[in-house]
Design a protein around this motif. Structure first.
Motif: not given
Length: 87
Positions: A46-48, A56-65, A67-68
């Motif tokens: 899981x990731x929060x 969600x847009x920031x996470x998508x732009x930086x590809x954080x999901x 990586x998680x």
């Protein structure tokens, strides 16, 4: 009586530590399927994230999901998550 600790989790979008109950959990199960978990009880990694589309847009732009979860996430999955979180 001792005070209960409030569980904190870090939003992968904005990076702020917040109360676990105010965040939405995104889960990757054993089959590699990614889904939004509003209950916080689905099995898997899981990731929060905050309950707003900007995080969600920031996470998508930086590809954080990606990586998680150590996997490639298709744009259609992000669109589905936007609809579910935006409700």
């Amino acid at each position: 009586m001792a005070e209960r600790k409030i569980p904190l989790r870090k939003c992968i979008g904005c990076g702020e530590m917040k109360d676990k109950r105010t965040l939405v959990r995104i889960v990757r199960n054993k089959e590699g399927e990614i889904s939004v978990d509003f209950t916080g009880k689905k099995p898997g990694r899981g990731a929060y994230i905050c309950k707003n589309v900007e995080c969600l847009n920031k996470a998508e732009k930086a590809k954080r999901l990606e990586r998680a979860f150590s996997t490639k996430i298709e744009p259609e999955i992000y669109d589905t998550m936007r609809r579910e979180i935006g409700e």
